[in-house]
Design an enzyme around this catalytic site. Structure first.
Site, mmCIF file in Angstrom:
data_model
loop_
_atom_site.group_PDB
_atom_site.id
_atom_site.type_symbol
_atom_site.label_atom_id
_atom_site.label_comp_id
_atom_site.label_asym_id
_atom_site.label_seq_id
_atom_site.Cartn_x
_atom_site.Cartn_y
_atom_site.Cartn_z
ATOM 1 N N SER A 118 4.379 1.266 -3.901
ATOM 2 C CA SER A 118 5.335 1.529 -2.621
ATOM 3 C C SER A 118 5.100 3.112 -2.248
ATOM 4 O O SER A 118 5.701 3.700 -1.155
ATOM 5 C CB SER A 118 6.780 1.357 -3.030
ATOM 6 O OG SER A 118 7.073 1.913 -4.248
ATOM 7 N N HIS A 139 1.200 -3.654 0.561
ATOM 8 C CA HIS A 139 2.381 -3.549 0.151
ATOM 9 C C HIS A 139 3.409 -4.635 0.375
ATOM 10 O O HIS A 139 3.667 -4.953 1.691
ATOM 11 C CB HIS A 139 2.974 -2.031 0.346
ATOM 12 C CG HIS A 139 4.237 -1.608 -0.061
ATOM 13 N ND1 HIS A 139 5.268 -1.098 0.890
ATOM 14 C CD2 HIS A 139 4.994 -2.038 -0.816
ATOM 15 C CE1 HIS A 139 6.386 -0.797 0.133
ATOM 16 N NE2 HIS A 139 6.246 -1.388 -1.052
HETATM 17 N N1 CAA Z 1 13.034 -17.309 -3.759
HETATM 18 C C1 CAA Z 1 13.580 -18.240 -3.279
HETATM 19 N N2 CAA Z 1 14.776 -18.304 -2.534
HETATM 20 C C2 CAA Z 1 15.371 -17.027 -2.783
HETATM 21 C C3 CAA Z 1 14.832 -15.977 -3.501
HETATM 22 C C4 CAA Z 1 13.663 -15.984 -3.822
HETATM 23 N N3 CAA Z 1 13.066 -14.979 -4.537
HETATM 24 N N4 CAA Z 1 15.809 -15.042 -3.385
HETATM 25 C C5 CAA Z 1 16.783 -15.389 -2.692
HETATM 26 N N5 CAA Z 1 16.660 -16.657 -2.266
HETATM 27 C C6 CAA Z 1 17.575 -17.518 -1.499
HETATM 28 C C7 CAA Z 1 18.931 -17.447 -2.323
HETATM 29 O O1 CAA Z 1 18.893 -18.675 -3.331
HETATM 30 C C8 CAA Z 1 19.761 -18.272 -0.992
HETATM 31 O O2 CAA Z 1 19.595 -19.760 -0.983
HETATM 32 P P1 CAA Z 1 20.864 -20.458 -0.484
HETATM 33 O O3 CAA Z 1 20.971 -20.241 1.010
HETATM 34 O O4 CAA Z 1 20.376 -21.908 -0.648
HETATM 35 O O5 CAA Z 1 22.225 -20.078 -1.119
HETATM 36 C C9 CAA Z 1 19.110 -17.441 0.137
HETATM 37 O O6 CAA Z 1 17.824 -16.982 -0.332
HETATM 38 C C10 CAA Z 1 19.776 -16.412 0.696
HETATM 39 O O7 CAA Z 1 20.111 -15.527 -0.335
HETATM 40 P P2 CAA Z 1 21.491 -15.023 -0.651
HETATM 41 O O8 CAA Z 1 22.563 -15.800 -0.455
HETATM 42 O O9 CAA Z 1 21.825 -14.334 -1.942
HETATM 43 O O10 CAA Z 1 21.734 -13.775 0.138
HETATM 44 P P3 CAA Z 1 21.258 -13.481 1.817
HETATM 45 O O11 CAA Z 1 21.626 -14.260 2.505
HETATM 46 O O12 CAA Z 1 21.670 -11.934 1.749
HETATM 47 O O13 CAA Z 1 19.579 -13.134 1.536
HETATM 48 C C11 CAA Z 1 17.821 -11.669 1.211
HETATM 49 C C12 CAA Z 1 19.183 -12.572 0.621
HETATM 50 C C13 CAA Z 1 16.810 -12.344 1.808
HETATM 51 C C14 CAA Z 1 17.219 -10.782 0.028
HETATM 52 C C15 CAA Z 1 18.493 -10.612 2.211
HETATM 53 O O14 CAA Z 1 19.957 -10.143 1.948
HETATM 54 C C16 CAA Z 1 17.709 -9.688 2.551
HETATM 55 O O15 CAA Z 1 16.719 -9.891 3.515
HETATM 56 N N6 CAA Z 1 18.013 -8.293 2.248
HETATM 57 C C17 CAA Z 1 17.220 -7.254 2.440
HETATM 58 C C18 CAA Z 1 16.255 -6.925 1.414
HETATM 59 C C19 CAA Z 1 15.137 -6.013 2.005
HETATM 60 O O16 CAA Z 1 15.460 -5.102 2.559
HETATM 61 N N7 CAA Z 1 13.883 -5.928 1.302
HETATM 62 C C20 CAA Z 1 13.144 -5.017 1.035
HETATM 63 C C21 CAA Z 1 13.563 -3.833 0.035
HETATM 64 S S1 CAA Z 1 12.470 -2.430 -0.008
HETATM 65 C C22 CAA Z 1 11.242 -3.016 -0.889
HETATM 66 O O17 CAA Z 1 10.953 -4.019 -1.268
HETATM 67 C C23 CAA Z 1 9.824 -2.091 -0.735
HETATM 68 C C24 CAA Z 1 9.972 -1.061 -1.550
HETATM 69 O O18 CAA Z 1 8.942 -0.113 -1.470
HETATM 70 C C25 CAA Z 1 11.198 -0.382 -2.228
#
Ligand code: CAA
Length: 292
Positions: A118, A139
């Protein structure tokens, strides 16, 4: 430039996610780890994720058919015939250069090497090999099976057909690729990291509580997570490392770590993975903001 066999280095959160989406998209995938126990942990995570996605009806095949295309190995020789090798090991330049240098002599000459880093310079990694023209950044974002974006990163030495093959490969994974070049942080972290650091500074300056700042950005801007939840999700040690690399590159204060981030990392409070960060995860479904 046909890609059918995919190698993944590292079976942590990102490596296992990349392996899973590649197998889901129909590729034969070999995941390399140093020890079997890391493979076991990563494969258990993939199993859970595939089961969840199957329950939701988002897979075109049964999880078993996808698993059949996934192989774990602790022998680098098993990557020799891969068409692309995607590295997702620890964010450490020396470790990454070491693994690329050793694989350069094992993996076929035509294969593309990619890094999921990253923040580390792709150019710095590519010089560990004798295939700078076939070296790119790919990435991915956490959680890889859900997040649609892949940043496709070119260096000054990347050959055009290699770049286009990598771009098309990201599309075949069901992702939306964006084109970017080897400037530390690429597009997303260039914009995301100063925002996350500003949230910490706002908290340090008493603008709002952890919970209120999170709710403000979630409900006021429609972000899926507030900045502190996202910091804990990404990992505070990961974010701290990225700030150091970005500050070193640009020498701009907006990339400098606020003291609180450094203190939490020194204390070993890395976020969700350690059970403590800006929030306490003793009850994971009801995180409570820590008094900081
Ligand atoms: N595989 C399959 N399903 C998954 C999963 C995975 N790895 N992770 C989560 N889920 C599922 C959950 O089980 C949940 O299922 P249900 O609806 O059946 O309960 C569903 O996805 C939604 O999850 P949550 O209820 O826990 O929470 P949410 O609605 O907030 O969704 C999220 C979770 C998709 C992570 C969302 O919060 C989101 O998009 N968050 C932002 C994430 C983000 O910004 N990521 C980038 C980070 S920066 C990076 O990665 C790069 C870097 O360089 C640092």
């Amino acid at each position: 430039m046909e890609i059918s066999k995919v190698g993944v280095l590292g079976c942590g959160l990102m490596g296992s996610g990349i392996a899973q989406v590649a197998a889901t998209a129909g590729f034969d995938v070999t995941v390399f780890e140093l020890e079997q126990k890391f493979l076991d942990k990563g494969f258990a995570g993939m199993e859970k994720s595939l089961t969840k996605l199957a329950e939701k009806g988002s897979l075109a095949e049964a999880p078993g058919a996808i698993r059949a295309r996934l192989k774990g190995t602790t022998s680098p020789q098993d990557l020799a015939s891969c068409d692309i090798v995607i590295e997702a090991i620890i964010e450490n330049v020396a470790e990454k250069r070491k693994i690329y240098a050793s694989l350069d002599t094992i993996v076929k000459r035509e294969a593309i090497f990619a890094s999921n880093t990253s923040s580390i310079s792709i150019t710095e990694l590519m010089t560990a090999t004798r295939r700078p023209d076939r070296f790119i950044g790919l990435h991915f974002f956490n959680p890889v099976p859900l997040m649609k974006l892949v940043e496709v990163v070119r260096t000054v030495a990347t050959a055009e057909p290699v770049y286009e093959a990598a771009y098309a490969f990201a599309q075949k994974l069901g992702k939306v690729p964006v084109r970017t070049s080897d400037k530390t942080g690429f597009i997303v972290n260039r914009l995301l990291v100063p925002y996350l650091l500003d949230a910490i500074r706002a908290y340090e300056e008493g603008v709002g509580s952890i919970e209120d700042i999170d709710n403000a950005m979630k409900l006021g801007c429609g972000y899926p997570m507030g900045p502190f939840s996202l910091l804990d999700f990404v990992g505070l040690e990961t974010t701290y490392y990225i700030t150091q690399v970005m500050y070193d590159e640009f020498k701009q204060s907006r990339f400098a770590s606020p003291p609180l981030l450094k203190r939490l990392v020194m204390a070993g409070w890395y976020g969700r993975k350690t059970g403590k960060g800006f929030y306490d995860y003793s009850d994971p479904s009801h995180p409570k903001p820590n008094r900081l």
